[in-house]
Design a protein around this motif. Structure first.
Motif, PDB file in Angstrom:
ATOM      1  N   VAL A 590      -7.996   0.132 -26.254  1.00 29.19           N
ATOM      2  CA  VAL A 590      -8.821  -0.945 -26.453  1.00 29.19           C
ATOM      3  C   VAL A 590     -10.065  -0.759 -27.429  1.00 29.19           C
ATOM      4  N   ILE A 591     -10.844   0.264 -26.682  1.00 25.89           N
ATOM      5  CA  ILE A 591     -12.166   0.449 -26.848  1.00 25.89           C
ATOM      6  C   ILE A 591     -12.093   1.243 -28.291  1.00 25.89           C
ATOM      7  N   SER A 592     -10.942   2.187 -28.377  1.00 26.55           N
ATOM      8  CA  SER A 592     -10.889   3.169 -29.270  1.00 26.55           C
ATOM      9  C   SER A 592     -10.214   2.487 -30.647  1.00 26.55           C
ATOM     10  N   THR A 593      -9.486   1.509 -30.426  1.00 19.45           N
ATOM     11  CA  THR A 593      -8.946   0.717 -31.700  1.00 19.45           C
ATOM     12  C   THR A 593     -10.204  -0.314 -32.002  1.00 19.45           C
ATOM     13  N   ASP A 594     -10.800  -0.965 -31.069  1.00 18.75           N
ATOM     14  CA  ASP A 594     -11.806  -2.138 -31.897  1.00 18.75           C
ATOM     15  C   ASP A 594     -13.019  -1.918 -30.892  1.00 18.75           C
ATOM     16  N   TRP A 595     -13.936  -1.056 -31.436  1.00 22.00           N
ATOM     17  CA  TRP A 595     -15.267  -0.756 -30.655  1.00 22.00           C
ATOM     18  C   TRP A 595     -16.083  -2.085 -30.370  1.00 22.00           C
ATOM     19  N   SER A 596     -15.955  -3.488 -31.134  1.00 21.61           N
ATOM     20  CA  SER A 596     -16.881  -4.391 -30.812  1.00 21.61           C
ATOM     21  C   SER A 596     -16.213  -5.041 -29.568  1.00 21.61           C
ATOM     22  N   ILE A 597     -15.198  -4.786 -28.909  1.00 24.46           N
ATOM     23  CA  ILE A 597     -14.661  -5.194 -27.561  1.00 24.46           C
ATOM     24  C   ILE A 597     -15.454  -4.660 -26.523  1.00 24.46           C
ATOM     25  N   SER A 598     -15.998  -3.384 -26.883  1.00 25.92           N
ATOM     26  CA  SER A 598     -16.617  -2.743 -25.725  1.00 25.92           C
ATOM     27  C   SER A 598     -17.752  -3.277 -24.980  1.00 25.92           C
ATOM     28  N   ASP A 599     -18.319  -4.113 -25.544  1.00 31.94           N
ATOM     29  CA  ASP A 599     -19.356  -4.570 -24.731  1.00 31.94           C
ATOM     30  C   ASP A 599     -18.834  -5.823 -23.656  1.00 31.94           C
ATOM     31  N   CYS A 600     -17.739  -6.552 -24.090  1.00 25.32           N
ATOM     32  CA  CYS A 600     -17.147  -7.279 -23.200  1.00 25.32           C
ATOM     33  C   CYS A 600     -16.505  -6.413 -21.933  1.00 25.32           C
ATOM     34  N   LEU A 601     -16.179  -5.109 -22.176  1.00 26.58           N
ATOM     35  CA  LEU A 601     -15.531  -4.189 -21.052  1.00 26.58           C
ATOM     36  C   LEU A 601     -16.689  -3.609 -20.301  1.00 26.58           C
ATOM     37  N   LEU A 602     -17.731  -3.774 -20.426  1.00 28.67           N
ATOM     38  CA  LEU A 602     -18.807  -3.156 -19.924  1.00 28.67           C
ATOM     39  C   LEU A 602     -18.807  -3.156 -18.327  1.00 28.67           C
ATOM     40  N   PRO A 603     -18.434  -4.140 -17.670  1.00 26.60           N
ATOM     41  CA  PRO A 603     -18.148  -3.960 -16.191  1.00 26.60           C
ATOM     42  C   PRO A 603     -17.259  -2.967 -15.712  1.00 26.60           C
ATOM     43  N   ILE A 604     -16.255  -2.659 -16.646  1.00 24.94           N
ATOM     44  CA  ILE A 604     -15.149  -1.814 -16.294  1.00 24.94           C
ATOM     45  C   ILE A 604     -15.942  -0.485 -16.794  1.00 24.94           C
ATOM     46  N   THR A 605     -16.208  -0.132 -18.051  1.00 26.75           N
ATOM     47  CA  THR A 605     -16.408   0.981 -18.438  1.00 26.75           C
ATOM     48  C   THR A 605     -17.743   1.792 -17.575  1.00 26.75           C
ATOM     49  N   SER A 606     -18.772   0.619 -17.134  1.00 25.97           N
ATOM     50  CA  SER A 606     -19.908   1.276 -16.494  1.00 25.97           C
ATOM     51  C   SER A 606     -19.505   1.706 -14.954  1.00 25.97           C
ATOM     52  N   ARG A 607     -18.216   1.285 -14.703  1.00 21.68           N
ATOM     53  CA  ARG A 607     -17.742   1.962 -13.237  1.00 21.68           C
ATOM     54  C   ARG A 607     -17.152   3.410 -13.390  1.00 21.68           C
ATOM     55  N   ILE A 608     -16.660   3.542 -14.728  1.00 22.37           N
ATOM     56  CA  ILE A 608     -15.891   4.781 -14.783  1.00 22.37           C
ATOM     57  C   ILE A 608     -16.596   6.164 -14.257  1.00 22.37           C
ATOM     58  N   TYR A 609     -18.044   6.188 -14.601  1.00 21.24           N
ATOM     59  CA  TYR A 609     -18.806   7.188 -14.086  1.00 21.24           C
ATOM     60  C   TYR A 609     -18.555   7.385 -12.507  1.00 21.24           C
ATOM     61  N   MET A 610     -18.665   6.436 -11.775  1.00 16.91           N
ATOM     62  CA  MET A 610     -18.737   6.523 -10.100  1.00 16.91           C
ATOM     63  C   MET A 610     -17.260   6.803  -9.771  1.00 16.91           C
ATOM     64  N   LEU A 611     -16.485   6.249 -10.651  1.00 18.39           N
ATOM     65  CA  LEU A 611     -14.883   6.544 -10.255  1.00 18.39           C
ATOM     66  C   LEU A 611     -14.685   7.925 -10.410  1.00 18.39           C
ATOM     67  N   LEU A 612     -15.191   8.581 -11.646  1.00 18.22           N
ATOM     68  CA  LEU A 612     -15.107  10.117 -11.729  1.00 18.22           C
ATOM     69  C   LEU A 612     -15.673  10.853 -10.641  1.00 18.22           C
ATOM     70  N   GLN A 613     -16.863  10.461 -10.331  1.00 21.53           N
ATOM     71  CA  GLN A 613     -17.672  11.063  -9.216  1.00 21.53           C
ATOM     72  C   GLN A 613     -16.716  11.110  -8.101  1.00 21.53           C
ATOM     73  N   ARG A 614     -16.338  10.023  -7.520  1.00 19.01           N
ATOM     74  CA  ARG A 614     -15.556  10.104  -6.356  1.00 19.01           C
ATOM     75  C   ARG A 614     -14.108  10.688  -6.173  1.00 19.01           C
ATOM     76  N   LEU A 615     -13.552  10.477  -7.397  1.00 23.08           N
ATOM     77  CA  LEU A 615     -12.153  11.004  -7.414  1.00 23.08           C
ATOM     78  C   LEU A 615     -11.985  12.398  -7.637  1.00 23.08           C
ATOM     79  N   THR A 616     -13.110  13.265  -8.087  1.00 22.48           N
ATOM     80  CA  THR A 616     -13.209  14.457  -8.324  1.00 22.48           C
ATOM     81  C   THR A 616     -13.473  15.274  -7.136  1.00 22.48           C
ATOM     82  N   SER A 617     -13.947  14.528  -6.038  1.00 24.47           N
ATOM     83  CA  SER A 617     -14.550  15.251  -4.917  1.00 24.47           C
ATOM     84  C   SER A 617     -13.535  14.887  -3.885  1.00 24.47           C
TER      85      SER A 617
END
Length: 1754
Positions: A590-617
């Motif tokens: 979605v965000i690579s096709t239409d960047w304008s939607i990225s703001d609406c997906l902020l609750p998801i995208t902002s959690r990716i960092y924590m997800l990355l940190q937890r899953l890699t450890s």
């Protein structure tokens, strides 16, 4: 027209004669042209090629005919073909089973395109059995490739003939219209022939047909079958198939078993499975396409099924039924069966239902949907994208209709349907089509059923929606679709307590609200309210409830990610990961096709960092989910790099540095760096498993961050990531374990893309602090560690390996695949290496990378030869181009011979280069690059350039070398390119013409005489070369930059030719061209053009001009042309003053335009170049400049502009403008009233002088403090060491030139008014004097000191100026500091011992001292008593030097020494006017000076008297070299070889100069002595005169003076002086013998006149002093009467003799004596003589002497 001219392939050797058989171009060449990769890019050219070749395309493989006796006969009778070619053609015909004439054609094409040897080597190859067999095998491969290319051309036409975006659509379409009718019938027959063909054997095709060759033949057979079917499939995608054709195809494919029942199936091995499958896929697709399911669907919807072609063919249908009932044993049958079921079901549902059911079941048993997914993936992964898309469209129609027609439950697993639907939807525009159709038909029904199971089964719906995303409109639709969900499906194993239900358990109702996720308070959650109704579907697993509840799925996704974060370290993590991965993949798309939607997906995208940190450890990290996380972050980083970077730092995912980075060594050693969670994951999970999803995502993320231009701080943070790549990945990635083919190539490509991005960062803000920047670290690492070796290994893959990989691809020449990935990787390696060498800081040590690039390995395994052989690569024109570019870079920087590296392959590689350079269809950029490489090689690679020039010595007379062009000479190609008839043709675009001229220019610049001698005598060479100069260019705005460069190169070549060739030896044609150039008014044209170009550059400077480099080249060349024309005006025919004046004014206008844009560096460079030209023209064309109108006005404007600009940039330009102004003022000789700009100019200059003087003081203090001084410049009395210009003080420095300009302006300002006004505004004098004082004190800034003193000297000549100079404190600034200028060693050198014998013209510190002396003289003369005290101070301080100087004349007769004596005596002369004050202040010094002056008088007299003695002294003191004459001439290097008359003349000039100096000193000395002796009238008339006031100067003796310091000056000295003067006067008068040693023999009439006046002046003063001293003696009571008497007698007789001589002289007529007070100063010429007096009695001096004689005789 045929692209190949016959002779170009095989030249004139034994294998010549390629004009046979209407020689046609190869299929590969046609393929290249159709792709748009050749020089033929215009639609008309493509159309012409198609018109010429359409019949060949229609024939297809039948174009290649089998052998026949008639063809063999024709070949034998062909006269133009060499016998060895015929013989070899017959061998080829036997091996390939090919027509004999075509075999020779194939041989010719092979030699032109793919042969890798020289033509000479070919003879021996054909005669040697083994070598000729190897050649045969290569030709077989070439022939196979030709056949494939022919089919590819047809495929290309069918792919794009309806694509509106394609540039050649119309041309393709016309050709397809010609082919349409017979194409399929012919190609079908060829397909049948191919699969039925018997394999060749050694009995039928000769002993070369080994097992390996048979296998190669069969592989080719399969490739051709697949391609033919692909063409047929594409054809039927656009044209309808007749029912009987469908039956025919079905029979063929059934017989062939869809590729599996080949005649030669015993030859199929594992490597051919993909091709066999491909044949099956296309067979299946052709049959499905033939049933026209799309049209069937349309007919069914509109209820007009009878219009379908199969509705009226019951017999054919039955026949098909019978055939298809027997199908079912091969998976390829499945789609055909399914399509037929649909067709029969729709057209006649009743009559054949049992048959349909049977066939349908068979189809499902074969797993039709899994098969379709597998097929579409296989077609999509390799090959023509258009073919894959067409297949998807075909299957889309099939699937849609199937789902609409049959119940979903009957079709098997929902997942299989979704998989195939997703695969189908990747075709362009199908997703848009889907959203436009109704939801209850086709694939909409699958989506509906997937929604029914959501979110119980989250995967299917998300998989489908991800596939339905293709552009911004579909992205918004997917977003809103998921945002408004109305059902929530859940599975319950047991009925819960908090619900009410109906008795039949079909409907439930919630009794209490429920939070759907067991998350903590305050977190995002979904809440199902009280009273919600749910529909219950009981099943085996429990109750499936669909609640009627509206919510946003995006909130649900956020909750799912939160849940995963909660359970990350529990056993549920795997199950939750399966839910979250599709969510992340959808978000990514979605965000690579239409960047304008990225703001609406902020609750998801902002959690990716924590997800990355937890899953890699965690212990077993879920690699696929982590890769999806990183992919999402990569998309975010492309838009918000800084934000993503800041958040990533806290995740611990990326490698990081635990200690701050301080220097390069620590960084490279990776000391204190941690690999981060990613590094651990790579080593512990990915490498052992052989799957690299996270690595690929990581590389893309880091590349995106680098490209995001984060700024230097963040870039330094990326260093650990990049180091991990450089140290741990790049050197070893090729050794890792891989499960999937192609991943290794992709990782290599991504690593190099990352490095490439780093090397292309702009270097701004790179070097702050000592820590290395990202770019410098990358460069260092590649140059010095194993990372560089890895890049070298990639480049070393070589052209053969790439060809093998390309040949192995099953595709039909598409743009994707492992081959293309490999090519891209190698191209990146080239680019990276080129950039590393370009950006690497210069160093004396050769880096390991450079060693690896240039080392000579044995057996031709060095990299240079690998690079050169990329010239043989044909698939991607950029690959050889980049390889040559790297070769060009290496040839420039590396100390090695490319020719030596090429070894025995050199000639063959040269031939390949030239073949591509000659080819008229070759891509132009490769040709340009080849020429650029050769241009560099001219200078740096002598061996290689000789190879390419290929000059042969003509058999001429012994010793004379005349050269001819060899058969393989690059000069022939270059001559063709500059031929004026070729210009504008498609094969010689302007850029190529420019490159050819650049090569020629390099030959001239490097003086390659052999090549130049061949070129300059070629017919029409000069006319062709100069053609660009006679054209008219479009306006400055529209001219192509390379055209400017072309003209510049032509000008430079002409200049070099004229400059180096002796005037008489220029070629006549060049002379004629130059004459035509002048007569056609081209000078005026180009002058005007260059002016307008510079003006245009100046106007458009703000836009950042793209053509600056070319513009600079043209200006530089034009400048060179004009400079040459000043010295060779006869050859250049630039002699008319009007033309010169116009050119000069144009240069002035251009300079003004460029320099009036003071903040622009490009304009400044142009202005500076033109200013240099201006200076040269000012010097050379003085006659014109005198006539010029207002020159000073523009120069004054320029000066004002550049004085406001950036100082550091402007220094050179300022200096040039100052010089120009000085020149103009000197040439035009104006006075102040003619120069209205004078006040303004003075103001500008004085401001500059003040700034520069202060800056000079600062730098002088700095160097004096830091002590980085040069050894003290020694005094002229001690050594001849040349003074060394120090910091900021240069002869042509701004400060020095400004002072000289100020001096010229002050000369114009005769009354000094303007000057005084400026001085009141600006304290310029104090600044000059302060700087002068400091410079003298530390003995630095020689040029400045000289220039400053010259200016002060001019000022001191007017009363106001002198007052100002004295008032500013000149004596304080110069008097004491001047001591350090000539300080002598502490032990005190012997008097006069060290006076130098250098020319007084060179700047020197003694010169500064002399100027100071002149300044004091001038001030004293102008100010008199007002300056007397200062003058006495000066003489007091410098008395030692003054006395030493007066003495030195005896021992050193150098002009510098005499000059100083002249200045000193001049100053003493002025001071002698104030005897009484001098006597009062400095009595002892006065006495010393008087004594020394008398001795000086004696010395000068002696030296003037004895010319031979003086001559001897000059020779002895100056060694053998002749001392420089008055006009500074360089002494000849080898006097012995100089003709004696010339030598004598030079010596005479030197002697004359010294005599003149001595005479000047003598005249001033006597004038000064006159002031020290009593006034004549006073001593005679005043009885009360105090004689004690006047010292006795000369002793009472009448002997002729000897040259001895012990003999005191006496009356004899004075008499001798008068005698010498008289004799010299006599010589001046004589002037009879031309070669006599007379003083006047070399003097002009003006000089003679001045000389006479000087002699008369000396004589008068001498008489005066003599008489005054005699009377002093007579009146002195202390003198004995006897002595007085003797004196009377002696004087009486001596003077009487002198009087008679004098009278005789005056009778002849002589200058009257100038009054003594008007003695010439050293700066001005001696006064002109008065009128001649006829009567001797009227001559005052004679009367005076006569009176005295009478007085004595009394």
């Amino acid at each position: 027209m045929s692209v190949y001219e016959g002779g170009s392939v095989c030249g004139g050797n034994e294998f010549g004669g390629c004009r046979m058989l209407a020689f046609s171009s190869s299929s590969r060449e046609l393929w290249t042209i159709l792709l748009g990769r050749s020089a033929l890019r215009e639609p008309a050219q493509v159309e012409a090629e198609l018109d010429r070749n359409w019949e060949r395309l229609l024939s297809g493989l039948c174009y290649y005919k089998p052998p026949s006796s008639s063809s063999a006969e024709k070949l034998k009778s062909e006269k133009d073909v060499a016998q060895s070619m015929k013989d070899f053609g017959l061998r080829i015909s036997k091996v390939l089973g090919l027509d004999e004439q075509q075999s020779v054609q194939i041989l010719q094409c092979y030699l032109q395109e793919d042969y890798r040897g020289t033509r000479d080597a070919l003879k021996s190859v054909l005669q040697d059995e083994r070598q000729s067999q190897a050649l045969l095998i290569k030709i077989a491969d070439y022939y196979y490739e030709e056949r494939i290319c022919l089919l590819r051309c047809v495929l290309l036409l069918l792919t794009y003939f309806q694509d509106e975006r394609h540039p050649y659509r119309a041309e393709y379409s016309n050709c397809v219209n010609k082919l349409e009718k017979d194409l399929v019938s012919k190609y079908r027959a060829q397909f049948e022939d191919l699969f039925r063909a018997e394999a060749p054997t050694w009995e039928t095709h000769g002993n070369l047909m080994t097992e390996r060759q048979v296998s190669r033949w069969f592989l080719q057979c399969l490739r051709e079958q697949a391609l033919l079917l692909e063409i047929i499939f594409l054809y039927y995608a656009y044209f309808e198939m007749a029912p009987n054709d469908l039956v025919a195809f079905t029979k063929i494919f059934k017989e062939q078993g869809f590729g599996h029942r080949q005649t030669n199936r015993h030859l199929v091995d594992k490597s051919m499975d993909a091709l066999v499958d491909r044949i099956g896929y296309f067979s299946s697709l052709i049959l499905v396409e033939g049933m026209d399911i799309d049209f069937l669907h349309k007919c069914a919807i509109e209820d007009r099924t009878e219009q379908h072609q199969f509705s009226n063919t019951p017999e054919l249908c039955k026949e098909m039924d019978q055939m298809l009932l027997n199908f079912g044993d091969i998976p390829h049958h499945a789609p055909v069966l399914l399509a037929w079921v649909l067709l029969r079901h729709t057209l006649s549902p009743d009559e054949s239902s049992p048959v349909i059911r049977r066939i349908g079941n068979t189809s499902l048993q074969l797993g039709v949907f899994q098969y379709l997914t597998r097929m579409l993936r296989a077609l999509g992964s390799s090959g023509n994208n258009c073919t894959a898309s067409t297949a998807r469209m075909c299957i889309y129609g099939l699937i849609s209709f199937v789902i609409t027609s049959f119940e979903e439950e009957t079709l098997g697993s929902q997942q299989h349907l979704i998989d195939v639907a997703c695969e189908v939807l990747t075709a362009p525009s199908l997703a848009e089509l889907f959203w436009e159709t109704k939801p209850n038909v086709g694939l909409g029904m699958i989506l509906d059923s997937a929604v029914g199971m959501f979110p119980q089964k989250i995967g299917p719906l998300l998989q489908l929606l991800t596939a339905l995303l293709s552009d911004k409109s579909t992205a918004k639709k997917v977003y809103s679709f998921l945002d408004k969900m109305s059902f929530y499906t859940e599975l319950y194993k047991h009925k819960p307590n908090d619900i009410l239900s109906r008795e039949d358990e079909t409907l439930w109702r919630r009794q209490a609200p429920k939070l759907l996720y067991p998350l903590g308070l305050g977190q995002t959650n979904l809440r199902m309210p009280l009273g919600t109704l749910g529909q219950v579907i009981p099943g085996e697993q429990g109750y499936m409830v669909r609640w009627d509840y509206s919510y946003s799925s995006w909130t649900l996704f956020t909750c799912e990610i939160e849940m995963l974060l909660h359970v990350v370290s529990t056993a549920d993590v795997i199950q939750h990961c399966q839910i979250v991965k599709p969510i992340l993949d959808l978000v990514h798309k979605v965000i690579s096709t239409d960047w304008s939607i990225s703001d609406c997906l902020l609750p998801i995208t902002s959690r990716i960092y924590m997800l990355l940190q937890r899953l890699t450890s965690v212990i077993n990290p879920p690699v696929d989910v982590i890769a999806s996380c990183v992919n999402c972050l990569t998309v975010l980083a492309a838009r918000l790099p800084a934000k993503v970077w800041a958040a990533l730092l806290h995740t611990g995912f990326l490698p990081f540095a635990s200690t701050p980075l301080t220097n390069m060594a620590q960084s490279i050693s990776a000391e204190g760096m941690k690999a981060g969670n990613y590094g651990n994951l790579l080593i512990l999970i990915e490498q052992p498993q052989g799957e690299y999803a996270v690595t690929i995502a990581f590389l893309r993320l880091v590349t995106t961050l680098v490209k995001g231009q984060l700024g230097s701080t963040q870039n330094k943070g990326l260093i650990p990531c990049v180091l991990l790549v450089l140290k741990e990945m790049l050197p070893t990635y090729h050794k890792w374990r891989y499960n999937t083919y192609g991943v290794r190539e992709r990782i290599g490509c991504l690593i190099l893309e990352l490095i490439h991005a780093i090397l292309n960062l702009s270097p701004e803000g790179e070097s702050q602090g000592s820590a290395p920047s990202l770019q410098s670290l990358c460069i260092y690492s590649l140059a010095n560690t194993e990372a560089g070796q890895a890049v070298v290994n990639i480049m070393g893959i070589g052209v053969d390996t790439i060809d093998v990989v390309m040949a192995a691809q099953p595709s039909s020449g598409g743009s994707e695949g492992p081959g293309q990935m490999l090519i891209q990787t190698v191209k990146l390696a080239f680019s990276v290496t080129n950039n590393v060498i370009r950006l690497k800081p210069p160093s004396d040590v050769v880096s390991p990378l450079e060693q690896a690039l240039t080392q000579h390995g044995g057996h031709g395994n060095n990299l240079i030869i690998v690079l050169a052989k990329y010239i043989y690569h044909k698939h991607d024109p950029a690959l050889p181009r980049l390889a040559i570019q790297l070769l060009k870079r290496l040839a420039t920087v590396a100390p090695m011979s490319v020719y030596a590296c090429l070894g025995s392959d050199a000639a063959a590689i040269r031939d390949a280069f030239l073949t591509r350079l000659q080819s008229k269809t070759e891509d132009m950029r490769i040709k340009v690059m080849i020429l650029e490489f050769l241009t560099v090689a001219v200078e740096t690679q002598p061996g290689l350039i000789e190879l390419f020039l290929n000059l042969e010595v003509k058999n001429g007379a012994e010793g004379s070398k005349e050269f001819l062009l060899g058969e393989w000479s690059c000069l022939q190609v270059v001559l063709d390119l500059i031929d004026s008839r070729q210009q504008g043709k498609y094969w010689c675009p302007p850029l190529l013409h420019r490159s050819a001229l650049a090569f020629l220019h390099a030959l001239w610049q490097d003086r390659r005489d052999s090549a130049i001698s061949v070129l300059r005598t070629k017919e029409n060479f000069w006319e062709n070369l100069t053609t660009p100069l006679f054209g008219t260019l479009p306006s400055s705005e529209t001219t192509e930059p390379c055209v400017l460069e072309t003209c510049a190169l032509v000008m430079k070549i002409i200049c070099l030719e004229i400059y180096y060739v002796v005037r008489g030896s220029l070629e006549q044609s060049l002379k004629d061209t130059l004459k035509k150039f002048a007569s056609s008014k081209r000078y005026e044209y180009w002058s005007g053009y260059v002016k307008s170009l510079v003006c245009h550059m100046a106007e458009t400077e703000e836009d950042g001009s793209r053509t600056f480099t070319e513009c600079q080249m043209l200006v530089s060349a034009w400048r060179m042309l004009l400079i040459i024309s000043t010295s060779h005006s006869d050859v250049m025919h630039l002699t008319e003053d009007n033309t010169r004046l116009q050119l000069f004014m144009d240069v002035l206008e251009g300079t003004k335009a460029a320099l009036l844009v003071p903040m622009s560096v490009p304009c400044l460079r142009l202005g500076s170049m033109l200013a240099t030209l201006l200076l040269i023209l000012l010097k050379q064309w003085k006659s014109v400049i005198g006539l010029a109108p207002e020159i000073l006005q523009p120069l004054a404007l320029i000066l004002e502009s550049i004085l406001q600009a950036d100082q550091q940039l402007m220094d050179r330009a300022k200096a040039k403008v100052f010089s120009a102004l000085i020149s103009v003022l000197q040439i035009q000789g104006l006075n102040g009233s003619q120069l209205p700009q004078l006040p303004q100019l003075l103001l500008c200059i004085c401001e500059t002088i003040q700034e520069e003087a202060l800056a000079l003081m600062d730098s002088t203090r700095h160097t004096a403090l830091t002590g980085d001084s040069t050894p003290e410049d020694k005094d002229s009395m001690e050594t001849d060491a040349a003074p060394k210009a120090l910091h900021k003080d240069q002869r042509d420095g701004v400060c020095v030139l400004a002072l000289h300009l100020a001096k010229e302006l002050c000369k114009l300002d005769a009354d000094g008014d303007h000057w005084l006004q400026v001085m009141r505004k600006i304290p310029v004098l104090p600044s000059i004097l302060s700087a002068l004082e400091l410079s003298l004190r530390v003995k630095r800034n020689l040029y400045f000191s000289e220039a400053a003193l010259h200016l002060l000297l001019i000022l001191a000549q007017t009363p106001q100026g002198a007052e100002a100079v004295a008032g500013a404190g000149v004596i304080q600034s110069t008097c004491l500091p001047l001591l350090s200028v000539y300080e002598i060693s502490s032990n005190g050198a012997t008097q006069g011992s060290g006076f130098s014998r250098k020319s007084q013209d060179a700047p020197s510190w003694p010169g500064v001292y002399r100027l100071s002396m002149s300044l004091m003289e001038s001030l004293l003369k102008t100010l008199r008593y007002n300056f007397l005290n200062d003058a006495l101070d000066f003489v007091g301080v410098h008395q030692e030097r003054i006395l030493q100087c007066l003495n030195a004349v005896r021992t050193v007769q150098s002009l510098a020494c005499l000059d100083e004596a002249d200045h000193t005596v001049g100053f003493l002369l002025q001071l002698s006017n104030f005897c009484k004050e001098w006597q009062f202040h400095l009595p002892q010094l006065l006495r010393d000076v008087q004594v020394n002056l008398c001795y000086l008088c004696q010395t000068c007299t002696y030296l003037l008297h004895s010319k031979k003695m003086l001559h001897h002294y000059l020779q002895a003191k100056n060694g053998d070299a002749v001392p420089p004459g008055p006009r500074p001439q360089r002494a000849p290097q080898t006097p012995s070889k100089q003709p004696s008359s010339e030598r004598e003349e030079a010596e005479q000039r030197a002697l004359l100069a010294v005599q003149c100096s001595l005479l000047k000193i003598l005249s001033k000395t006597l004038a000064a002595l006159r002031h020290f002796t009593p006034d004549f009238c006073q001593i005679l008339l005043d009885q009360s005169l105090d004689l004690a006031e006047y010292n006795i100067l000369f002793v009472l003796s009448f002997n002729t003076p000897a040259f001895d310091s012990d003999v005191a000056p006496s009356f004899g000295t004075l008499l001798a002086t008068i005698n010498v003067a008289l004799s010299m006067l006599g010589e001046v008068e004589k002037k009879k013998e031309p070669a006599s040693l007379s003083v006047a023999s070399f003097a002009s009439s003006e000089e003679t006149q001045a000389l006479k006046s000087l002699l008369m002046f000396s004589m008068e003063n001498c008489f005066y002093v003599l008489i005054s001293q005699a009377v002093r003696y007579l009146k002195d009571p202390t003198v004995h009467n006897r002595d007085k008497q003797r004196m009377k007698q002696e004087l009486s007789s001596e003077l009487s003799t002198l009087l008679s001589t004098l009278s005789r002289y005056f009778r002849r007529g002589s200058p009257s004596s100038p009054a003594a007070g008007l003695h010439p100063s050293p700066q001005t010429k001696p006064p002109t003589p008065g009128t001649k007096l006829g009567l001797e009695g009227q001559e005052p001096i004679v009367q005076l002497v006569q009176a005295f004689v009478r007085h004595v005789q009394r």
